[in-house]
Design a protein around this motif. Structure first.
Motif, short mmCIF file in Angstrom:
data_model
loop_
_atom_site.label_atom_id
_atom_site.label_comp_id
_atom_site.label_asym_id
_atom_site.label_seq_id
_atom_site.Cartn_x
_atom_site.Cartn_y
_atom_site.Cartn_z
N LEU A 6 0.84 -1.18 0.00
CA LEU A 6 0.00 0.00 0.00
C LEU A 6 0.88 1.24 0.00
CD1 LEU A 6 -2.63 -1.09 2.67
CD2 LEU A 6 -2.85 -1.16 0.19
N LYS A 7 0.38 2.29 -0.60
CA LYS A 7 1.12 3.54 -0.66
C LYS A 7 0.19 4.69 -0.32
CE LYS A 7 4.43 1.95 -4.02
NZ LYS A 7 5.16 2.20 -5.22
N GLY A 8 0.80 5.79 0.06
CA GLY A 8 0.06 7.01 0.28
C GLY A 8 -1.01 6.88 1.36
N ALA A 15 -2.64 1.48 8.42
CA ALA A 15 -1.88 1.56 9.67
C ALA A 15 -2.78 2.05 10.81
CB ALA A 15 -0.68 2.49 9.51
N PHE A 16 -3.64 3.02 10.51
CA PHE A 16 -4.57 3.54 11.52
C PHE A 16 -5.54 2.45 11.98
CE2 PHE A 16 -8.61 5.64 12.57
CZ PHE A 16 -8.20 6.41 13.66
N VAL A 17 -6.07 1.69 11.04
CA VAL A 17 -7.01 0.61 11.37
C VAL A 17 -6.30 -0.45 12.23
CG1 VAL A 17 -8.36 -1.29 10.39
CG2 VAL A 17 -8.51 1.00 9.39
N HIS A 18 -5.07 -0.80 11.88
CA HIS A 18 -4.32 -1.78 12.68
C HIS A 18 -4.04 -1.24 14.08
CE1 HIS A 18 -3.85 -4.72 9.55
NE2 HIS A 18 -3.31 -3.83 8.73
#
Length: 120
Positions: A6-8, A15-18
């Protein structure tokens, strides 16, 4: 998107969801984290109210947030050790003890900062 990097914004969102999943799992499974969250929930407004400057407020609030960060890292170490195996091993015990010492150190730091700031 398995297998793809994933990018951008998509990477940031993932990352926020994790991270939210990590908070939820720690809240659900770790009583110490829940207790420290309650401490922070009570302490942050008090620290913002009692601090007489931006630096004092940052110190009073920052050390409470630091306790949560250290507890999250300690929990990650403990969960990893438990995942490896349930048999007793000297290094596993040492890793868990060191993580616990880090949490205790962060709590001592928080207490010392609050004491030093508030006794002026």
């Amino acid at each position: 998107m398995a297998g793809q990097h994933l990018k951008g914004f998509a990477r940031l969102y993932a990352a926020f969801v994790h991270s939210l999943s990590g908070f939820r799992a720690t809240w659900r499974h770790e009583e110490a984290f829940r207790q420290e969250c309650w401490l922070a929930l009570a302490g942050v407004p008090v620290g913002l109210w009692l601090g007489q400057s931006g630096i004092e407020r940052a110190l009073l609030v920052g050390v409470l947030i630091n306790v949560l960060i250290v507890e999250l890292l300690n929990t990650a170490v403990e969960v990893t050790i438990d995942r490896i195996g349930i048999e007793r091993h000297n290094l596993s015990g040492r890793a868990k003890d060191i993580g616990s010492a880090a949490v205790l150190s962060s709590l001592i730091l928080a207490g010392a900062v609050w004491l030093l700031v508030l006794i002026r």
